[in-house]
Design a protein around this motif. Structure first.
Motif, short mmCIF file in Angstrom:
data_model
loop_
_atom_site.label_atom_id
_atom_site.label_comp_id
_atom_site.label_asym_id
_atom_site.label_seq_id
_atom_site.Cartn_x
_atom_site.Cartn_y
_atom_site.Cartn_z
N GLU A 1 0.84 -1.20 0.00
CA GLU A 1 0.00 0.00 0.00
C GLU A 1 0.87 1.25 0.00
OE1 GLU A 1 -3.38 2.16 2.82
OE2 GLU A 1 -2.79 0.07 3.18
N LEU A 2 1.99 1.19 0.77
CA LEU A 2 2.91 2.33 0.80
C LEU A 2 3.52 2.58 -0.58
CD1 LEU A 2 4.56 4.38 2.55
CD2 LEU A 2 6.24 2.55 2.85
N ILE A 3 3.87 1.51 -1.28
CA ILE A 3 4.47 1.64 -2.62
C ILE A 3 3.42 2.13 -3.62
CG2 ILE A 3 5.44 0.31 -4.52
CD1 ILE A 3 6.95 -1.35 -2.44
N ASP A 4 2.21 1.62 -3.50
CA ASP A 4 1.14 2.11 -4.39
C ASP A 4 0.90 3.60 -4.18
OD1 ASP A 4 0.82 -0.41 -5.43
OD2 ASP A 4 -0.85 -0.95 -4.10
N GLU A 5 0.95 4.02 -2.94
CA GLU A 5 0.77 5.44 -2.63
C GLU A 5 1.89 6.27 -3.27
OE1 GLU A 5 0.78 8.31 1.33
OE2 GLU A 5 0.40 6.15 1.53
N ALA A 6 3.13 5.73 -3.21
CA ALA A 6 4.26 6.44 -3.82
C ALA A 6 4.10 6.50 -5.33
CB ALA A 6 5.57 5.75 -3.44
N ARG A 7 3.62 5.43 -5.94
CA ARG A 7 3.41 5.43 -7.39
C ARG A 7 2.34 6.43 -7.79
NH1 ARG A 7 3.40 -1.19 -7.79
NH2 ARG A 7 5.69 -1.48 -8.00
N LEU A 8 1.26 6.50 -6.99
CA LEU A 8 0.22 7.49 -7.29
C LEU A 8 0.75 8.90 -7.18
CD1 LEU A 8 -2.87 5.90 -5.45
CD2 LEU A 8 -2.47 6.04 -7.92
N ALA A 9 1.76 9.09 -6.32
CA ALA A 9 2.35 10.41 -6.17
C ALA A 9 3.34 10.73 -7.27
CB ALA A 9 3.04 10.52 -4.81
N GLY A 10 3.55 9.78 -8.20
CA GLY A 10 4.42 10.05 -9.33
C GLY A 10 5.76 9.35 -9.28
N MET A 11 6.03 8.56 -8.28
CA MET A 11 7.31 7.88 -8.20
C MET A 11 7.28 6.59 -9.03
SD MET A 11 8.58 8.21 -4.24
CE MET A 11 10.17 7.48 -4.68
N SER A 12 8.46 6.18 -9.48
CA SER A 12 8.60 4.90 -10.19
C SER A 12 9.27 3.91 -9.24
CB SER A 12 9.46 5.09 -11.45
OG SER A 12 9.70 3.84 -12.08
N VAL A 13 8.54 2.88 -8.85
CA VAL A 13 9.02 1.92 -7.87
C VAL A 13 8.88 0.51 -8.41
CG1 VAL A 13 8.85 1.10 -5.48
CG2 VAL A 13 8.26 3.47 -6.01
N GLU A 14 9.98 -0.26 -8.36
CA GLU A 14 9.96 -1.67 -8.71
C GLU A 14 10.09 -2.48 -7.43
OE1 GLU A 14 9.48 -2.97 -11.62
OE2 GLU A 14 9.46 -1.09 -12.74
N TYR A 15 9.04 -3.27 -7.13
CA TYR A 15 8.98 -3.98 -5.85
C TYR A 15 8.97 -5.48 -6.09
CZ TYR A 15 7.10 -5.54 -1.33
OH TYR A 15 6.91 -6.17 -0.12
N ALA A 16 9.89 -6.19 -5.43
CA ALA A 16 9.95 -7.65 -5.54
C ALA A 16 10.15 -8.22 -4.15
CB ALA A 16 11.10 -8.07 -6.45
N VAL A 17 9.34 -9.23 -3.82
CA VAL A 17 9.42 -9.84 -2.50
C VAL A 17 9.41 -11.35 -2.66
CG1 VAL A 17 6.92 -9.74 -2.22
CG2 VAL A 17 8.38 -9.97 -0.20
N SER A 18 10.25 -12.02 -1.87
CA SER A 18 10.32 -13.48 -1.86
C SER A 18 10.03 -13.93 -0.43
CB SER A 18 11.71 -13.95 -2.30
OG SER A 18 11.83 -15.36 -2.16
N LEU A 19 8.86 -14.56 -0.24
CA LEU A 19 8.42 -14.97 1.08
C LEU A 19 7.80 -16.35 0.99
CD1 LEU A 19 8.02 -14.03 4.07
CD2 LEU A 19 5.74 -13.27 3.37
N PRO A 20 8.23 -17.32 1.83
CA PRO A 20 7.64 -18.66 1.78
C PRO A 20 6.13 -18.61 1.96
CG PRO A 20 9.59 -18.64 3.18
CD PRO A 20 9.28 -17.22 2.85
#
Length: 386
Positions: free
Chosen positions: A267-286
């Motif tokens: 949600e934090l990253i989506d908020e940053a993207r809506l504000a105009g930022m370009s964010v690439e997010y990758a997570v590896s979790l069992p």
């Protein structure tokens, strides 16, 4: 180990009065022996000698705390020829025994024992009682006097120790309380920085766009103004909660609010993207793995601070966020973004990364930030369970 001087109580007028009164009473009982013994023509001059030595002993015993060994030995020897010196000698002996040190106790005890034996010879008491019986009586009496003094000294030390422990316990309690308040305020300050820096950076970015861009349409200006208003309101709400806790720590308003965790990072990253930022997010979790709450909250704050710094110092670049979590290996996270150009219009405290490092180390993790070529890298590791 406390010294005798540390636990000796100060002498008040009343305490000095009853001590001297007791010494005079012992001297009066001892002096009564002259009445019972027929001394003939020598009674008068012996009484003068007795009274003189008794007065000297009484004056000496006033300094028993400054020179206990000297006063104890001298008054004990003066009692060899003066019954009235028996009281001051007893008071001095008890005072010496309160120190519970064997060398002065033995020395003063021997001086009093010699004084008692010599006094019997000097008084010319008829040999009705065997010498060894008189010796046993003197040893028992002097041992009782010294034992009483040692008991008083032991009791004084015990009371001093209990009082000292109570005072130290109160001082340590106050220190723990002050440290707890300081730690809590430091925690609140970190939360305030993490939250407000993120909100204010967005306000600054959109306000900067409004100030420098002349090609924005009315709809775009209204949208940016709406974002500024929303972020400002959120910042005020968070600030009000923090200040409420600082004014009244008992309310716990901020700490009782649900704190963000690992699940809120998207949600934090989506908020940053809506504000105009370009964010690439990758997570590896069992699958079906759930991060501990404290670890998730720390990760959230790290990502939040990283995005805030990228927005302030490298606007327009792409931020890469990678999180790899494993119950056995722990959580490894990397945030990378190209280095920005120029100076950020938004002021920085330069304490954000320091606060994140402290927060990470508190749960047993590690955090470093460095320049890798043209990239700024924020890399850290956190144990799965803290």
């Amino acid at each position: 180990m406390p010294t005798p001087s540390s636990y000796q109580p100060a002498l008040t007028r009343w305490s000095s009065f009853w001590r001297y009164l007791g010494a005079l009473a012992i001297s009066a009982v001892a002096t009564a022996t002259y009445v019972e013994v027929d001394l003939g023509d020598t009674l008068k001059w012996r009484l003068w000698v007795d009274a003189s030595l008794g007065l000297v002993s009484l004056l000496l015993v006033h300094r028993r705390r400054k020179n206990p060994l000297f006063v104890g030995v001298v008054t004990g020897l003066l009692a060899s020829f003066s019954a009235s010196a028996a009281g001051p000698a007893t008071l001095a002996a008890v005072s010496v025994a309160t120190s519970r040190r064997w060398t002065p106790i033995v020395a003063v005890g021997m001086a009093n024992l010699v004084g008692a034996h010599v006094f019997l010879w000097y008084l010319s008491v008829p040999d009705e009682i065997p010498l060894w019986i008189n010796g046993v009586i003197n040893v028992v009496a002097i041992s009782a006097i010294m034992g009483w003094g040692m008991f008083i000294g032991s009791r004084r030390e015990l009371l001093w120790t209990l009082r000292d422990r109570a005072e130290r316990a109160e001082a340590e309690r106050d220190l723990r309380s002050d440290k707890a308040r300081g730690d809590e305020r430091a925690r609140i300050a970190r939360e305030m920085h993490d939250v407000l820096a993120h909100r204010i950076s967005q306000v600054s970015m959109h306000a900067g766009a409004l100030a420098f861009r002349e090609d924005l349409s009315a709809a775009q200006m209204r949208s940016s103004a709406g974002v500024i208003q929303e972020q400002a309101n959120l910042a005020l709400t968070d600030l009000r909660a923090v200040l409420g806790v600082l004014r009244d720590p008992g309310t716990g308003e901020l700490l009782s609010k649900p704190q963000p965790g690992f699940g809120d990072i998207e949600e934090l990253i989506d908020e940053a993207r809506l504000a105009g930022m370009s964010v690439e997010y990758a997570v590896s979790l069992p699958a079906e793995a759930q991060l501990p709450e404290r670890v998730g909250r720390t990760l959230y704050r790290i990502v939040q601070e990283g995005l805030t710094n990228a927005r302030k110092h490298a606007a327009g670049t792409t931020v890469f966020v990678q999180i790899s979590a494993d119950p056995e290996q722990g959580i490894d996270f990397v945030m990378r973004n190209p280095l920005g150009f120029g100076t950020s219009p938004a002021p920085g405290s330069r304490l954000g990364l320091i606060g994140l490092t402290e927060r990470t180390e508190l749960i047993g993790g590690e955090l470093e930030h460095r320049k890798d070529g043209s990239m700024f890298v924020l890399h850290g590791w956190i144990p799965w369970s803290t």
